[in-house]
Write a protein that holds these residues in place. Structure first.
Motif, mmCIF file in Angstrom:
data_model
loop_
_atom_site.group_PDB
_atom_site.id
_atom_site.type_symbol
_atom_site.label_atom_id
_atom_site.label_comp_id
_atom_site.label_asym_id
_atom_site.label_seq_id
_atom_site.Cartn_x
_atom_site.Cartn_y
_atom_site.Cartn_z
ATOM 1 N N MET A 1 0.817 -1.206 0.000
ATOM 2 C CA MET A 1 0.000 0.000 0.000
ATOM 3 C C MET A 1 0.856 1.262 0.000
ATOM 4 S SD MET A 1 -2.952 -1.107 2.762
ATOM 5 C CE MET A 1 -3.697 0.544 2.729
ATOM 6 N N LEU A 2 2.026 1.180 0.639
ATOM 7 C CA LEU A 2 2.907 2.352 0.716
ATOM 8 C C LEU A 2 3.985 2.340 -0.362
ATOM 9 C CD1 LEU A 2 3.391 2.479 4.592
ATOM 10 C CD2 LEU A 2 1.817 3.834 3.193
ATOM 11 N N HIS A 3 3.955 1.308 -1.248
ATOM 12 C CA HIS A 3 4.925 1.207 -2.350
ATOM 13 C C HIS A 3 6.369 1.181 -1.835
ATOM 14 C CE1 HIS A 3 1.498 1.913 -4.942
ATOM 15 N NE2 HIS A 3 1.225 3.037 -4.265
ATOM 16 N N LEU A 4 6.578 0.363 -0.777
ATOM 17 C CA LEU A 4 7.915 0.276 -0.181
ATOM 18 C C LEU A 4 8.548 -1.102 -0.371
ATOM 19 C CD1 LEU A 4 7.248 2.094 3.221
ATOM 20 C CD2 LEU A 4 8.420 3.016 1.229
ATOM 21 N N ASN A 5 7.932 -1.939 -1.206
ATOM 22 C CA ASN A 5 8.448 -3.301 -1.366
ATOM 23 C C ASN A 5 9.912 -3.333 -1.778
ATOM 24 O OD1 ASN A 5 5.921 -4.142 -0.733
ATOM 25 N ND2 ASN A 5 5.440 -5.044 -2.727
ATOM 26 N N SER A 6 10.311 -2.396 -2.612
ATOM 27 C CA SER A 6 11.684 -2.413 -3.128
ATOM 28 C C SER A 6 12.716 -2.029 -2.077
ATOM 29 C CB SER A 6 11.796 -1.452 -4.322
ATOM 30 O OG SER A 6 11.495 -0.123 -3.916
ATOM 31 N N GLU A 7 12.254 -1.505 -0.957
ATOM 32 C CA GLU A 7 13.192 -1.063 0.079
ATOM 33 C C GLU A 7 13.455 -2.135 1.127
ATOM 34 O OE1 GLU A 7 12.784 2.771 1.752
ATOM 35 O OE2 GLU A 7 11.736 3.603 0.000
ATOM 36 N N TYR A 8 12.718 -3.259 1.058
ATOM 37 C CA TYR A 8 12.854 -4.310 2.073
ATOM 38 C C TYR A 8 13.076 -5.663 1.428
ATOM 39 C CZ TYR A 8 11.072 -0.965 5.507
ATOM 40 O OH TYR A 8 10.910 0.127 6.316
ATOM 41 N N ARG A 9 13.769 -6.521 2.156
ATOM 42 C CA ARG A 9 13.872 -7.928 1.760
ATOM 43 C C ARG A 9 13.441 -8.785 2.952
ATOM 44 N NH1 ARG A 9 19.734 -6.904 1.918
ATOM 45 N NH2 ARG A 9 19.619 -6.659 -0.350
ATOM 46 N N THR A 10 12.907 -9.960 2.664
ATOM 47 C CA THR A 10 12.427 -10.852 3.717
ATOM 48 C C THR A 10 13.213 -12.151 3.720
ATOM 49 O OG1 THR A 10 10.749 -11.825 2.262
ATOM 50 C CG2 THR A 10 10.103 -9.891 3.576
ATOM 51 N N TYR A 11 13.330 -12.759 4.893
ATOM 52 C CA TYR A 11 14.073 -13.996 5.069
ATOM 53 C C TYR A 11 13.219 -14.992 5.858
ATOM 54 C CZ TYR A 11 18.148 -11.087 3.903
ATOM 55 O OH TYR A 11 19.026 -10.236 3.291
ATOM 56 N N LYS A 12 13.440 -16.266 5.615
ATOM 57 C CA LYS A 12 12.750 -17.318 6.357
ATOM 58 C C LYS A 12 13.597 -17.857 7.495
ATOM 59 C CE LYS A 12 9.672 -18.943 2.689
ATOM 60 N NZ LYS A 12 9.246 -20.128 1.890
ATOM 61 N N SER A 13 14.918 -17.849 7.330
ATOM 62 C CA SER A 13 15.795 -18.355 8.376
ATOM 63 C C SER A 13 17.053 -17.495 8.461
ATOM 64 C CB SER A 13 16.174 -19.812 8.088
ATOM 65 O OG SER A 13 16.960 -20.339 9.132
ATOM 66 N N PRO A 14 17.110 -16.596 9.436
ATOM 67 C CA PRO A 14 16.110 -16.328 10.458
ATOM 68 C C PRO A 14 14.910 -15.588 9.866
ATOM 69 C CG PRO A 14 17.844 -14.709 10.622
ATOM 70 C CD PRO A 14 18.282 -15.694 9.578
ATOM 71 N N LEU A 15 13.779 -15.707 10.531
ATOM 72 C CA LEU A 15 12.562 -15.063 10.063
ATOM 73 C C LEU A 15 12.648 -13.563 10.374
ATOM 74 C CD1 LEU A 15 9.827 -15.757 8.773
ATOM 75 C CD2 LEU A 15 8.879 -15.910 11.083
ATOM 76 N N LYS A 16 12.791 -12.758 9.325
ATOM 77 C CA LYS A 16 12.945 -11.328 9.561
ATOM 78 C C LYS A 16 12.598 -10.520 8.317
ATOM 79 C CE LYS A 16 17.864 -10.865 8.295
ATOM 80 N NZ LYS A 16 19.168 -10.321 8.731
#
Length: 280
Positions: A1-16
């Protein structure tokens, strides 16, 4: 909604979730095992949030885990803020309800209670409002629990605990009431199980006041009282009570109300011929 996807990355291990440019991150943990939380290796922490805090086993989880996070404080903050959010359980004597009550006078804690009535931004839709109002009209107690966050009780209590009032001594009785007779009860276990004798005062206003108790448990004792030894002790307790009351005095009753608060009917057995009692 805030169009910030490109500024973050997600991880599963560790979950963050990590902010790419600064390296700041949200780390996610399960709180079922405080030992796992104690193994935290994250540094520069500014905050800890226990979501659904009522679902952890006890306050011991907080006691064990919080020091681990606090000692890894970021140098950019004065202290690590710890947040606890949860929906209060129905049972007023649930551990977290009692825990938060104990913290109400602790200056280190700020306690906030909010409901849909505090929604000033319009998150609550009309459809949701209609549902809330239907509960309010048809099952007010459930409405109070679900939407006002009140500990309404399980509805399975063996006793109406509101009728239990602590009396430190008989001098606490109202001025227009006084004890007129004594009665005794006994649950005798002899050398196998515990023995409890209760001394009750019956008042002029038909109140029943538990004045004192005699208690003996053979558990863990090398020499267990025989009936011939136990009976004189019970007799002496009765004689002592006859001489002691109705004068104001200290008693041995600090556990009575807290213990009775934990007795409840097992919900699974309420429809059976012989409902069973559980102890929480």
């Amino acid at each position: 909604m805030l169009h910030l996807n490109s500024e973050y990355r997600t991880y599963k291990s560790p979950l963050k979730i990590e902010h790419i440019r600064t390296g700041s991150a949200f780390y996610f943990y399960g709180a079922d095992d405080p030992q796992k939380l104690k193994s935290n290796k994250v540094s520069d922490i500014i905050g800890v949030w226990y979501e659904e805090a009522a679902n952890v086993k006890s306050a011991e989880v907080f006691d064990q885990a919080n020091p681990t996070f606090i000692r890894n404080k970021s140098p950019y903050v004065n202290d690590v803020k710890v947040f606890y959010s949860y929906n209060p359980p129905k049972n007023p004597y649930d551990w977290i309800n009692e825990w938060i009550e104990n913290k109400s006078n602790d200056s280190q804690y700020f306690i906030d209670h909010s409901t849909y009535l505090d929604d000033e931004l319009g998150f609550t839709t009309q459809q949701t409002m209609d549902l809330i109002n239907s509960y309010k009209e048809n099952d007010y107690d459930y409405y109070c629990y679900l939407y006002l966050g009140e500990a309404i009780g399980l509805g399975t209590s063996v006793y109406n605990i509101k009728l239990f009032q602590p009396v430190q001594n008989v001098g606490d009785l109202p001025d227009d009431d006084h004890i007129v007779m004594l009665r005794f009860s006994a649950d005798i276990g002899h050398s196998v199980s515990a023995t409890t004798v209760g001394c009750y005062g019956i008042t002029y206003k038909r109140r029943v006041v538990l004045l004192d108790t005699y208690y003996y448990s053979p558990d863990g004792k090398a020499h267990k009282l025989a009936p011939s030894e136990l009976a004189p002790q019970i007799h002496d307790f009765g004689q002592k009570m006859q001489h002691k009351y109705p004068w104001p005095t200290e008693n041995n009753l600090k556990y009575l109300i807290p213990e009775h608060q934990k007795y409840q009917w097992d919900e699974k057995t309420l429809q059976l011929d012989k409902p069973e009692v559980v102890y929480h």
